[in-house]
Design a protein around this motif. Structure first.
Motif: not given
Length: 501
Positions: A29-34, A118-126
């Motif tokens: 993932i992008d560093a800005g999203d860590y 928050g609203d992270g995309e935890w279920t996105n396996k890609d």
């Protein structure tokens, strides 16, 4: 439950532990999203470990598991299946289980923890495959984040470390969530927060400015638990981090709202008017263009008392929001702005109204590089709702452009810089080449232009020639501004001719 460990975690161990998680995410993932993924996991681990710590303490008192689990023995609830130990057992669809645990905890603690993960995309396996999430969970399982092992202050410092590291890594997005902490400390000391006061940040990011007021009271050995903190943040993920940050610093009376402060301010009184605060610290977004100027023209909260800012620059919209949010008796504010608010022509009428309001107490110019990954120079504006009699009708200008240090490509304020600036502000007297107290008549003579060089000269002119030096500087500035405007008009005329062809 996680096995309790008596080992105190050092700051260096904590930093290595936290950054180790970021390393696992590199390339995915992008560093800005860590921050969107690491902070919630740290928080979930902390909640589980503190719950276990509280359980163990209660078990020692009562000797009964059921009694130890009673709500009165815990600061928060962790429902069955949502504990960290439960998540370590999950081998497939890890993201789905993580998200479910987070939402369950939020629902079980509606007053303190709503939306905190928050609203992270935890279920996105890609984005986050099961293997990566399992690695992260096992990485965070290597230490016990109990209060005994890691007091709130120290974990909060760990958060600050990560915020800065993320800024280092992401670069372009750093200003969204990082403000130079040495500058924040100076701003806090200038406002002198008191026990029991309310503190507000209308664009609070991760809550660092709010926490600085508590940190200052702690540093002085004064009561800090009764300080009331209020913040609003547009970015949902960042507002969630601010909630976590306050909680992890042991802030009992913290209120973080998600939303657009200009369009829909979150904190209102019983009559629907803007709530007012004792202390306001702010670093609003600079010169944003995409804001609802038409709505501000008919603002229901009266935040256009100085006028309506141009569409291309919302700075004075935030400025007026802050001014309206000051307690009329005790309110004071420190605001970080670009220097343009001091002299831009299109805001001249707004600036004149600002001066005439007599809210403006001090203008502090600072050196370059204090904005993360930007060479831009900073200006701090100090407002005070009720000035002492001797400061009324006057403004203090401080030229602190040389009061900055730079090491390893980072600019910051040393203690000596902070002490010098703070001393000038508190004494509110002139200091040749560094500070000037200007009366309203002097400001009026300069067309309500607040550019610091018009008031604080770097020359060592003898008495009687300072005014001439200032007048010369003003004349040169006006000449340059007129030349620039003329050049722009010429370019626009040429473009119109080309379009006409």
């Amino acid at each position: 439950m996680t096995t309790m460990s008596p080992k105190r975690i050092t700051q260096r161990e904590l930093e290595s532990y936290l950054w180790g998680a970021a390393v696992l995410l590199r390339g995915l993932i992008d560093a800005g999203d860590y921050k969107q993924y690491i902070f919630p996991l740290v928080f979930l681990k902390r909640l589980s470990d503190v719950y276990d710590e509280e359980h163990a303490a209660a078990l020692e008192v009562y000797g009964d598991e059921e009694l130890a689990d009673l709500p009165e023995n815990h600061r928060f609830a962790i429902p069955d299946g949502a504990h960290w130990a439960d998540l370590r057992k999950v081998t497939s669809n890890v993201g789905t289980e993580l998200k479910a645990a987070m939402r369950t905890i939020e629902s079980a603690n509606p007053d303190a923890l709503t939306g905190v993960f928050g609203d992270g995309e935890w279920t996105n396996k890609d984005l986050l495959p099961d293997s990566t999430l399992s690695d992260l969970i096992e990485h965070f399982s290597t230490k016990t984040l109990s209060v005994a092992n890691l007091p709130e202050d120290e974990l909060g410092q760990g958060y600050e470390y990560l915020i800065k590291k993320f800024a280092d890594d992401s670069g372009h997005s750093a200003q969204e969530f990082y403000t130079n902490r040495t500058l924040v400390h100076l701003m806090t000391m200038m406002l002198q927060p008191e026990p029991g006061e309310s503190v507000y940040d209308p664009t609070c990011g991760t809550g660092g400015m709010l926490i600085s007021t508590v940190a200052e009271l702690k540093r002085q050995g004064r009561e800090w638990r009764n300080v009331r903190l209020y913040g609003q943040e547009l970015n949902y993920g960042t507002s969630a981090i601010a909630k976590m940050n306050l909680f992890l610093h042991g802030i009992a009376d913290g209120h973080i709202a998600h939303g657009d402060t200009l369009a829909k301010p979150a904190f209102l009184d019983a009559r629907g008017r803007l709530r007012t605060f004792d202390v306001i610290l702010a670093n609003p977004p600079y010169s944003i263009k995409t804001w609802n100027r038409a709505a501000f023209t008919n603002d229901p909260y009266g935040r256009n008392m100085w006028g309506v800012p141009p569409q291309g620059r919302a700075d004075y919209a935030f400025f007026q929001h802050i001014a309206m949010s000051l307690d009329p008796h005790t309110g004071r504010a420190a605001i970080l702005f670009p220097h343009g608010v001091l002299f831009r022509r299109e805001e001249a009428a707004l600036r004149e109204a600002l001066v005439k309001s007599d809210l403006l107490e001090a203008v502090l110019g600072l050196g370059a590089g204090l904005f993360y990954n930007s060479p831009m120079e900073a200006v701090v504006i100090i407002l005070r709702a009720s000035k002492p009699a001797e400061r009324q009708g006057k403004v203090l200008f401080i030229n602190g452009v040389n009061e900055v240090a730079r090491e390893q490509a980072q600019s910051f304020l040393r203690d000596t810089h902070q002490t010098k600036i703070l001393g000038a502000y508190q004494s509110f007297t002139g200091d040749a080449g560094f500070a000037t107290v200007a009366a309203f008549d002097q400001i009026k003579e300069r067309g309500y232009n607040l550019a610091i060089p018009l008031y604080v000269s770097n020359t060592t002119a003898v008495a009687g020639t300072v005014a001439e030096t200032v007048d010369a500087a003003l004349s040169k500035w006006r000449e340059a501004a007129d030349t620039a405007d003329a050049a722009i008009d010429d370019v626009l005329a040429l473009l119109r001719q080309e379009v006409a062809k």
